[in-house]
Design an enzyme around this catalytic site. Structure first.
Site, PDB file in Angstrom:
ATOM      1  N   HIS A   1     -14.696  22.761  12.246  1.00 15.19           N
ATOM      2  CA  HIS A   1     -13.556  21.978  12.707  1.00 15.19           C
ATOM      3  C   HIS A   1     -12.251  22.569  12.198  1.00 15.19           C
ATOM      4  CE1 HIS A   1     -16.458  18.461  13.523  1.00 15.19           C
ATOM      5  NE2 HIS A   1     -16.118  19.051  14.643  1.00 15.19           N
TER       6      HIS A   1
ATOM      7  N   CYS B   1     -26.002  24.428   8.756  1.00 16.74           N
ATOM      8  CA  CYS B   1     -26.048  24.571   7.290  1.00 16.74           C
ATOM      9  C   CYS B   1     -27.423  24.113   6.777  1.00 16.74           C
ATOM     10  CB  CYS B   1     -24.945  23.720   6.680  1.00 16.74           C
ATOM     11  SG  CYS B   1     -24.971  23.776   4.885  1.00 16.74           S
TER      12      CYS B   1
ATOM     13  N   HIS C   1     -19.646  11.255  14.638  1.00 17.86           N
ATOM     14  CA  HIS C   1     -19.550  12.649  14.186  1.00 17.86           C
ATOM     15  C   HIS C   1     -20.830  13.400  14.572  1.00 17.86           C
ATOM     16  CE1 HIS C   1     -19.317  16.156  11.548  1.00 17.86           C
ATOM     17  NE2 HIS C   1     -18.022  15.913  11.445  1.00 17.86           N
TER      18      HIS C   1
ATOM     19  N   GLU D   1     -22.506  15.635  13.175  1.00 11.57           N
ATOM     20  CA  GLU D   1     -23.537  15.775  12.129  1.00 11.57           C
ATOM     21  C   GLU D   1     -24.430  14.528  12.106  1.00 11.57           C
ATOM     22  OE1 GLU D   1     -22.137  16.901   8.112  1.00 11.57           O
ATOM     23  OE2 GLU D   1     -23.729  15.613   7.345  1.00 11.57           O
TER      24      GLU D   1
ATOM     25  N   ASN E   1     -14.281  16.356   6.668  1.00  8.95           N
ATOM     26  CA  ASN E   1     -14.122  16.506   5.208  1.00  8.95           C
ATOM     27  C   ASN E   1     -12.651  16.621   4.818  1.00  8.95           C
ATOM     28  OD1 ASN E   1     -13.507  19.468   4.318  1.00  8.95           O
ATOM     29  ND2 ASN E   1     -14.912  19.656   6.036  1.00  8.95           N
TER      30      ASN E   1
ATOM     31  N   CYS F   1     -16.626  26.498   2.297  1.00 12.54           N
ATOM     32  CA  CYS F   1     -17.816  26.239   1.487  1.00 12.54           C
ATOM     33  C   CYS F   1     -18.907  27.246   1.853  1.00 12.54           C
ATOM     34  CB  CYS F   1     -18.311  24.823   1.784  1.00 12.54           C
ATOM     35  SG  CYS F   1     -18.732  24.631   3.516  1.00 12.54           S
TER      36      CYS F   1
ATOM     37  N   HIS G   1     -22.649  22.136  11.671  1.00 15.39           N
ATOM     38  CA  HIS G   1     -23.091  20.763  11.406  1.00 15.39           C
ATOM     39  C   HIS G   1     -24.212  20.321  12.351  1.00 15.39           C
ATOM     40  CE1 HIS G   1     -19.165  20.876  13.425  1.00 15.39           C
ATOM     41  NE2 HIS G   1     -19.661  19.988  14.231  1.00 15.39           N
TER      42      HIS G   1
HETATM   43  S1  SF4 Z   1     -23.183  20.641   4.049  1.00 12.43           S
HETATM   44 FE1  SF4 Z   1     -21.236  20.957   5.035  1.00 12.43          FE
HETATM   45  S2  SF4 Z   1     -19.751  20.977   3.328  1.00 12.43           S
HETATM   46 FE2  SF4 Z   1     -21.803  21.314   2.451  1.00 12.43          FE
HETATM   47  S3  SF4 Z   1     -22.076  23.534   2.323  1.00 12.43           S
HETATM   48 FE3  SF4 Z   1     -22.973  22.830   4.273  1.00 12.43          FE
HETATM   49  S4  SF4 Z   1     -21.292  23.060   5.773  1.00 12.43           S
HETATM   50 FE4  SF4 Z   1     -20.371  23.110   3.730  1.00 12.43          FE
END
Ligand code: SF4
Length: 296
Positions: free
Chosen positions: A45, A100, A128, A130, A235, A13, A77
């Site tokens: 991951h 991110c 997790h 995140e 995910n 992504c 994350h």
């Molecule tokens: S939130 Fe997570 S799945 Fe979405 S773009 Fe960012 S890293 Fe990728």
């Protein structure tokens, strides 16, 4: 020879691609400045990906392995507020943050809302990293609702909602959109009854949504499905849950070698195999798998 169809949205992504680009630049910085490059927990991951960077000299460390005169790379994350503070205690540590931007936005949302007196509800896996990052930034009451929406969780949510007056809900970025919708409906109905204030932001990432929807459609249309991605990838686990509910002939692997002789026999016997991949699975691993399946 089975036909192999890859999902329209599969694999890396925006956030992971960005993290890997930043990591590559961190390696350059480390070389130029003569500093070792440390990764604060796995950047993404995907064990095969992490191993390839270990081979290039990157050290994967936990808190105890962090030291001055190094480059430290923060995973996509995110980290907790406490970990962030800890990094600031070093005098000569070059900090490179790949968190991110979508995750950073949730950090800001929960911090601001909790400061304004809202009790926070997070849909996600409490263990997790995140989610640990989200809750560490909440100043006040919060409740982490597990993704399974079990009776026990719903009862605990009920109790939490009846104990406070205003609520703000978010979701772990990799949550299933349906689970978040169900949570919002549940919270809405309790808040109508108790007259509490209730707001939310749908923070399920678009990349997650697109990958889950196209995987679901493909799993329905294909004779079998193969999902590739790290066993520790949240995910990827959700993608597998979705495709295996749609198609009982589904397999989750980290590499083609994980397919047993019996699995390969099953796949050889079908006409069309669907392929999808978690958001932390690099393109070369998808291509390698597609070629492997086509040659069965
Ligand atoms: S939130 Fe997570 S799945 Fe979405 S773009 Fe960012 S890293 Fe990728």
């Amino acid at each position: 020879m089975p036909k192999v169809v890859t999902a329209t949205y599969a694999g890396v992504c925006f956030g992971v691609k960005r993290a890997v680009d930043i990591l590559d630049k961190a390696l350059d910085t480390g070389r130029e400045e003569g500093r070792p490059v440390l990764m604060f927990g796995p950047l993404i991951h995907n064990p095969r990906f992490i191993e390839s960077y270990r081979d290039r000299g990157v050290e994967i460390v936990d808190r105890s392995g962090i030291r001055d005169h190094a480059v430290i790379v923060i995973r996509s994350h995110g980290i907790t507020r406490d970990e962030e503070e800890y990094l600031k205690t070093f005098s000569d540590l070059r900090i490179i943050d790949t968190t991110c931007p979508f995750v950073q936005r949730i950090h800001r949302l929960v911090a601001e809302r909790s400061r304004d007196g809202w009790a926070i509800v997070v849909l996600g896996d409490a263990a997790h990293a995140e989610v640990e990052g989200f809750v560490s930034r909440i100043d006040g009451p919060y409740f982490v609702h597990p993704p399974d929406l079990s009776d026990t969780a719903v009862t605990a949510l009920d109790r939490f909602l009846r104990a406070h007056e205003k609520f703000f809900a978010v979701a772990q970025t990799t949550s299933q959109p349906d689970h978040f919708r169900q949570l919002i409906e549940r919270m809405g109905s309790i808040c109508r009854e108790t007259r509490c204030a209730f707001e939310y932001q749908n923070t399920v990432c678009d990349a997650t949504f697109q990958r889950q929807e196209t995987a679901r459609e493909l799993a329905h249309a294909m004779d079998a499905m193969v999902v590739i991605g790290g066993r520790n990838s949240s995910n990827t686990a959700k993608l597998f849950a979705i495709v295996s509910a749609e198609n009982p002939r589904s397999f989750w692997i980290e590499a083609p070698a994980d397919l047993t002789a019996a699995d390969r026999e099953t796949l050889r016997g079908v006409e069309a195999i669907g392929l999808t991949a978690g958001a932390s699975t690099p393109d070369d691993q998808i291509t390698e798998l597609a070629e492997f399946l086509e040659a069965l």
